[in-house]
Motif scaffolding. Structure first.
Motif, PDB file in Angstrom:
ATOM      1  N   PHE A   1     -35.880   8.618  34.153  1.00  0.00           N
ATOM      2  CA  PHE A   1     -35.021   9.459  33.320  1.00  0.00           C
ATOM      3  C   PHE A   1     -34.697   8.744  32.013  1.00  0.00           C
ATOM      4  CE2 PHE A   1     -30.620  11.585  32.900  1.00  0.00           C
ATOM      5  CZ  PHE A   1     -31.143  12.591  32.118  1.00  0.00           C
ATOM      6  N   GLY A   2     -34.445   7.428  32.113  1.00  0.00           N
ATOM      7  CA  GLY A   2     -34.178   6.654  30.897  1.00  0.00           C
ATOM      8  C   GLY A   2     -35.347   6.687  29.930  1.00  0.00           C
ATOM      9  N   ARG A   3     -36.558   6.606  30.457  1.00  0.00           N
ATOM     10  CA  ARG A   3     -37.740   6.665  29.597  1.00  0.00           C
ATOM     11  C   ARG A   3     -37.910   8.060  28.984  1.00  0.00           C
ATOM     12  NH1 ARG A   3     -43.119   4.323  31.994  1.00  0.00           N
ATOM     13  NH2 ARG A   3     -43.749   4.897  29.872  1.00  0.00           N
ATOM     14  N   LEU A   4     -37.631   9.081  29.763  1.00  0.00           N
ATOM     15  CA  LEU A   4     -37.715  10.450  29.217  1.00  0.00           C
ATOM     16  C   LEU A   4     -36.788  10.598  28.010  1.00  0.00           C
ATOM     17  CD1 LEU A   4     -37.631  12.633  32.478  1.00  0.00           C
ATOM     18  CD2 LEU A   4     -39.591  12.294  30.978  1.00  0.00           C
ATOM     19  N   VAL A   5     -35.564  10.120  28.158  1.00  0.00           N
ATOM     20  CA  VAL A   5     -34.577  10.248  27.086  1.00  0.00           C
ATOM     21  C   VAL A   5     -34.966   9.410  25.877  1.00  0.00           C
ATOM     22  CG1 VAL A   5     -32.180   9.843  26.441  1.00  0.00           C
ATOM     23  CG2 VAL A   5     -32.709  10.826  28.677  1.00  0.00           C
TER      24      VAL A   5
END
Length: 324
Positions: A142-146
């Motif tokens: 999720f951190g990478r998506l953001v």
């Protein structure tokens, strides 16, 4: 030699995907009819379910799996993906999603953002039942998506190479969740660390192939259901246009100026598409897609032979074939 698909294996995969599809609809149910309707908006429009497929195939490389955990893992990655689409459509001010009016058009931006948040919460509830290792990987993904979305929104900064920046955005926004999908499948089946690392590396490269082939299709294809030149008209960076902009050949200057100009006029867009299709940059872009596909296939070599490995290989080759 043509590989003969094992009908029993194919039926098993199809059956599991059907169960996942049914549970996906149930997972979007909320306390109010309105939120349920809004949360099912993109799900009901269909989709490739590419990420659940990778969960199912990844699960073939372990010692066996609980069907409940397999379904739950597939729901986590697909709900995360669908949630991100609600947010993407707001960021992109999109009109359509999978052939239907986007949620931000049907309702408004605030509703679309909040529904995306709700679906993320549903994914978080499900992943908690799988264990802390899954929660950690989900959070990192999720951190990478953001971060990928932020980098795309800001664009390349001074000193950045635009193509390298774009490829990093793709890795974060697309490759990360596709890789996690394959890894989740391996995890629920108790696969070894070596297998999980191979699935992760394969997924990252397949994510890049997935997006870059779409970039080429935007320019070359009239048969995908997507209007040719959509990204070009909207000024969205793609692999071919970034490669062209990096060209130092003076003969390319006129085309570079054309694709950077206002292409709202159909005739100008058609002219830009015609010139791009005839330009060597398309073959250069196809070679870059093939390079990433070759890297993906190399990561499969260490996996045990069998139907699942063959299926992953076919997925890779099919993605390359779409853009040729």
């Amino acid at each position: 030699m043509t590989h003969v698909v094992d009908e029993e294996f194919e039926a098993s995969v199809t059956g599991r995907l059907a169960v996942i599809e049914d549970e996906l609809v149930k997972a979007a149910v909320a306390d109010s009819p309105f939120v349920t309707e809004a949360a099912r908006h993109i799900i009901d429009a269909g989709g490739k379910r590419f990420r659940p497929l990778l969960v199912v195939l990844g699960s073939a490389f372990g010692q066996g799996t609980s069907e409940t955990d397999l379904t739950r893992a597939a729901l986590v990655v697909e709900l995360t993906h669908v949630a991100s689409l609600y947010h993407d459509d707001v960021m992109d001010d999109a009109d359509l999603r999978r052939g239907a009016p986007s949620a931000n058009r049907r309702w408004d931006n605030s509703i679309a953002i909040l529904v995306g948040d709700y679906l993320f919460s549903r994914a978080s509830t499900l992943v908690a039942d799988l264990g802390t290792d899954y929660v950690r990987l989900q959070a990192e993904t999720f951190g990478r998506l953001v971060q990928g979305q932020i980098a795309e929104t800001r664009g390349p900064q001074e000193g950045d190479d635009p193509l390298e920046h774009y490829l990093q955005v793709i890795s974060d926004k697309t490759g990360s969740l596709i890789a996690t999908s394959a890894v989740f499948g391996g995890m629920v089946a108790g696969a070894s660390r070596e297998i999980l690392e191979a699935l992760d590396a394969f997924g990252e490269e397949i994510g890049v192939v997935f997006q870059l082939s779409d970039d080429i299709i935007d320019i070359t294809s009239n048969e995908t259901g997507k209007t040719p030149g959509t990204d070009l008209r909207e000024g969205v960076p793609t692999l071919p246009t970034l490669m062209l902009q990096a060209s130092q050949d003076p003969a390319d200057q006129a085309l570079k100026e054309l694709i950077s100009s206002d292409l709202s006029d159909d005739a100008r867009l058609a002219d830009a598409l015609e010139q791009l299709r005839a330009h060597p940059v398309i073959e250069q872009a196809r070679a870059e897609v093939q390079r990433h596909a070759d890297l993906a296939l190399a990561h499969l070599e260490s996996l045990p032979d069998g139907e699942a490995k063959q299926a992953l290989s076919r997925i890779c080759l099919d993605l390359v074939g779409r853009s040729n």
